[in-house]
Design a protein around this motif. Structure first.
Motif, PDB file in Angstrom:
ATOM      1  N   GLY A 181      -4.652  16.910  -8.539  1.00 19.35           N
ATOM      2  CA  GLY A 181      -5.274  18.055  -7.885  1.00 19.35           C
ATOM      3  C   GLY A 181      -6.437  18.649  -8.650  1.00 19.35           C
ATOM      4  N   ALA A 200     -19.482  12.825 -13.401  1.00 14.28           N
ATOM      5  CA  ALA A 200     -19.907  12.430 -12.058  1.00 14.28           C
ATOM      6  C   ALA A 200     -20.890  13.422 -11.454  1.00 14.28           C
ATOM      7  CB  ALA A 200     -18.708  12.284 -11.139  1.00 14.28           C
ATOM      8  N   THR A 201     -20.885  14.663 -11.931  1.00 13.91           N
ATOM      9  CA  THR A 201     -21.705  15.654 -11.246  1.00 13.91           C
ATOM     10  C   THR A 201     -22.859  16.158 -12.094  1.00 13.91           C
ATOM     11  OG1 THR A 201     -20.109  17.290 -11.977  1.00 13.91           O
ATOM     12  CG2 THR A 201     -19.931  16.526  -9.723  1.00 13.91           C
ATOM     13  N   GLY A 215     -20.669   7.426  -7.589  1.00 12.90           N
ATOM     14  CA  GLY A 215     -20.548   8.015  -8.919  1.00 12.90           C
ATOM     15  C   GLY A 215     -20.808   9.508  -8.897  1.00 12.90           C
ATOM     16  N   GLY A 216     -21.752   9.922  -8.070  1.00 10.36           N
ATOM     17  CA  GLY A 216     -22.069  11.340  -8.015  1.00 10.36           C
ATOM     18  C   GLY A 216     -23.466  11.613  -8.532  1.00 10.36           C
ATOM     19  N   GLU A 254     -16.248  19.846  -7.992  1.00 12.93           N
ATOM     20  CA  GLU A 254     -16.656  20.302  -9.314  1.00 12.93           C
ATOM     21  C   GLU A 254     -17.970  21.084  -9.205  1.00 12.93           C
ATOM     22  OE1 GLU A 254     -14.971  20.252 -12.034  1.00 12.93           O
ATOM     23  OE2 GLU A 254     -16.619  21.031 -13.225  1.00 12.93           O
ATOM     24  N   SER A 257     -21.534  19.562  -8.741  1.00 12.75           N
ATOM     25  CA  SER A 257     -21.726  18.621  -7.638  1.00 12.75           C
ATOM     26  C   SER A 257     -22.819  19.133  -6.705  1.00 12.75           C
ATOM     27  CB  SER A 257     -20.396  18.463  -6.890  1.00 12.75           C
ATOM     28  OG  SER A 257     -20.608  18.468  -5.493  1.00 12.75           O
ATOM     29  N   ASN A 262      -7.690  22.554  -5.245  1.00 11.46           N
ATOM     30  CA  ASN A 262      -7.692  21.170  -5.702  1.00 11.46           C
ATOM     31  C   ASN A 262      -9.129  20.683  -5.781  1.00 11.46           C
ATOM     32  OD1 ASN A 262      -4.633  19.666  -4.386  1.00 11.46           O
ATOM     33  ND2 ASN A 262      -4.995  21.466  -5.620  1.00 11.46           N
ATOM     34  N   ILE A 263      -9.482  20.040  -6.884  1.00 11.48           N
ATOM     35  CA  ILE A 263     -10.850  19.576  -7.046  1.00 11.48           C
ATOM     36  C   ILE A 263     -10.913  18.085  -6.733  1.00 11.48           C
ATOM     37  CG2 ILE A 263     -12.797  19.370  -8.612  1.00 11.48           C
ATOM     38  CD1 ILE A 263     -12.061  22.239  -7.973  1.00 11.48           C
ATOM     39  N   ILE A 264     -11.784  17.731  -5.785  1.00 13.43           N
ATOM     40  CA  ILE A 264     -11.900  16.359  -5.300  1.00 13.43           C
ATOM     41  C   ILE A 264     -13.177  15.760  -5.862  1.00 13.43           C
ATOM     42  CG2 ILE A 264     -12.059  14.973  -3.200  1.00 13.43           C
ATOM     43  CD1 ILE A 264      -9.417  16.358  -3.394  1.00 13.43           C
ATOM     44  N   GLN A 265     -13.160  14.439  -6.115  1.00 11.10           N
ATOM     45  CA  GLN A 265     -14.283  13.885  -6.882  1.00 11.10           C
ATOM     46  C   GLN A 265     -15.435  13.341  -6.057  1.00 11.10           C
ATOM     47  OE1 GLN A 265     -11.268  12.638  -6.518  1.00 11.10           O
ATOM     48  NE2 GLN A 265     -11.122  10.448  -6.898  1.00 11.10           N
TER      49      GLN A 265
END
Lengths: 282, 277
Positions: free
Chosen positions: A219, A244-245, B71-72, B159, B162, B183-186
């Protein structure tokens, strides 16, 4: 130079390369983290809140998350692994023993992303329905799946020890009239402590180092979970998410701090476990 | 002598390539004389457009290999900046530090909206801006408070750095911090999976990634879509960028021109975004 002379050099070179790689990683991490020390940012990293846009870069919740998930997985997997290893070595008939071992070997080759993906579709909805708290992406979910991941590691290392012990002790103990369960309980288990410790250390290493399972299932809320059904974030998942960000901002350096802490936690735990192992030896 | 001939030939070929690019710019023909590999990485919102363009180009000219990975946004900057890929995609404009460090050039090609999404079985069809803010800030925690089912709201977020998060946070949440227990989703793809599997979920994602498995929510009566994003009635929009280190190489240049061409615009539209030109 003939083969016999060459071999020790090759082996020494291999050993040196491995040690140098580990040492090199540590040095690079320290080098990358240095800007945090000089800019006084270290204090903001050792904190409890991760709100990067407000200048709060605390990664302590991730340290706690990592330890909770890894120790939890170890607590679930170790008793199971002891059971499986003893069953396979002592109790199981030949055919079943073969099937069990083949299955455990096979488990080591399942990629973690498969565990993660299948769990999203199977385990996460179940946890959500059963407990009616949170989203199903939680500390408990990640712990359960992670214990499955480290189970074969522990079983295989432990079983290797048991096999050696069993070879030397089985006939003697049978002659002394031990039943097989009593033989496991009073002879094999006390004798295999060191093997068990080695197995647990390896399993712990895998659990702390794993990224995908916690990233996909825990989560990732950057906080200390109040219950096993709350979401949490591990250091590895944190690094993956930030990398990733983001790329250049000040808080990007905090991922190196996370890496360094991860490295140091591993070293520390290994030392403690080895210390414990030392006092256990008869 | 032979060497000279080869060099002569190479020069001629290069000149031919250089000369033909402007003439055929933007259509598949401009790839006819090109070959080699083109690596693309970064923002996950871009992937549908990149994949479709890559497929068409590789079909037209099998000598070109194009790889597209996600990847982002951060990965896009990092990889393009380090020269590991030819094009790095970002879902936000580059920061001053990023431009200064890597010398990247940005090519904006599409407008994308970021919409709040829920499970397709959720009866809630729209929220006010204030309700959206209250939900993501953790002040409204129950679906009944906004006319939904009797259940707790499961908040999914991204995040902070992002690209998708940034636009949603700035333009809809008014820079209010998302509740810590979210909840943090990637990635956008993972967000779709998470929300489509959780009937009490709310999250936010790029309009281009929305399909039947999730439901976008109207905000203050405006349903996020291509049409409302382009006429400005839906506020949470951003641009999507391709970035190259310095000036793009011929193949990357051709790819960027193709994305910016009329045919590229068709691909962008089909993927659910609004082409810039």
């Amino acid at each position: 130079m003939d083969g016999a002379k060459l071999m020790p050099h090759l082996l020494r070179a291999a050993a040196l390369a491995c040690t140098a790689a580990a040492g090199g990683i540590l040095l690079v991490l320290i080098y990358l983290v240095l800007p945090l020390f000089t800019s006084g940012g270290w204090g903001s990293v050792i904190a409890w809140q991760w709100l990067p846009f407000q200048g709060r870069f605390g990664i302590l919740p991730m340290v706690v998350g990592t330890l909770l998930i890894a120790l939890g997985a170890l607590a679930v997997a170790t008793p199971l692994a002891v059971g499986v290893a003893c069953f396979v070595q002592v109790l199981a008939p030949g055919r079943i023993k073969g099937i069990c071992l083949a299955l455990v070997h096979y488990m080591t080759s399942i990629p973690t992303v498969i565990y993660g993906f299948v769990s999203i579709f199977l385990l996460v909805p179940l946890i959500r329905q059963w407990f009616d708290r949170g989203t199903g992406f939680s500390l408990a979910t990640a712990t359960i799946v992670l214990s499955l991941l480290i189970l074969p590691t522990i079983v295989l290392v432990l079983q290797a020890t048991l096999r050696e012990l069993d070879r030397s002790a089985r006939v003697t103990c049978a002659a002394l009239g031990f039943s097989r369960p009593a033989y496991i309980r009073h002879v094999l288990l006390p004798l295999c402590r060191r093997g068990l410790l080695a197995a647990v250390v390896l399993g712990f290493g895998r659990a702390v180092g794993d990224t995908l399972i916690s990233l996909m299932l825990a989560g990732n809320a950057p906080m200390v979970p109040a219950s096993p059904l709350d979401a949490t974030r591990t250091l590895t998942a944190h690094i993956a998410l930030v990398v990733a960000t983001d790329s250049q901002s000040t808080f990007y350096h905090s991922v190196f701090a996370a890496g360094l802490i991860l490295f140091l936690v591993m070293v520390l735990i290994q030392l403690i476990l080895r210390r414990l192992g030392g006092t256990f030896t008869p | 002598m032979q060497k000279k001939l080869i060099r002569c030939g190479t020069v001629t070929l290069l000149m031919a390539i250089l000369l033909t690019i402007p003439a055929w710019a933007g259509s598949l023909k401009s790839f006819a004389d090109l070959q080699g590999t083109l690596d693309i990485a970064g923002g996950t919102a871009h992937i549908p457009v990149m994949n479709e363009a890559a497929k068409r180009i590789m079909t037209a000219n099998p000598k070109i290999r194009i790889t597209v990975t996600g990847g982002g946004t951060g990965i896009g900057v990092q990889k393009a900046g380090e020269g590991l890929v030819d094009i790095g995609n970002t879902g936000r404009a580059l920061s001053a530090e990023e431009v200064a460090r890597f010398g990247l050039r940005s090519f904006a090609f599409a407008v994308d909206g970021v919409a709040p999404v829920v499970h397709s079985d959720n009866p809630v069809a729209g929220l006010s801006v204030q309700q959206v803010r209250d939900i993501f800030a953790g002040r409204i925690t129950h679906w009944q408070a906004v006319g939904g089912p009797d259940a707790a709201i499961h908040v999914y977020g991204r995040e902070e750095a992002s690209g998708t998060h940034e636009v949603f946070w700035k333009k809809l949440l008014n820079k209010e911090t998302v509740v810590g227990s979210a909840n943090i989703i990637q990635s956008n793809g993972a967000m779709k999976v998470a929300v489509s599997r959780d009937i009490y979920a709310i999250g936010y994602m790029s309009i281009g990634h929305i399909d039947d498995s999730v439901k976008p929510l109207a905000v203050d009566g405006v349903l996020p879509s291509q049409a409302t994003a382009i006429d400005g009635t839906y506020p949470a929009v951003r641009q999507l960028y391709m970035n190259t280190k310095g000036d793009p190489k011929p193949l990357a240049r051709a790819f960027i021109d193709y994305i910016l061409s009329a045919e590229g615009a068709g691909i962008i539209r089909a993927a659910g975004y609004i082409p810039l030109q």
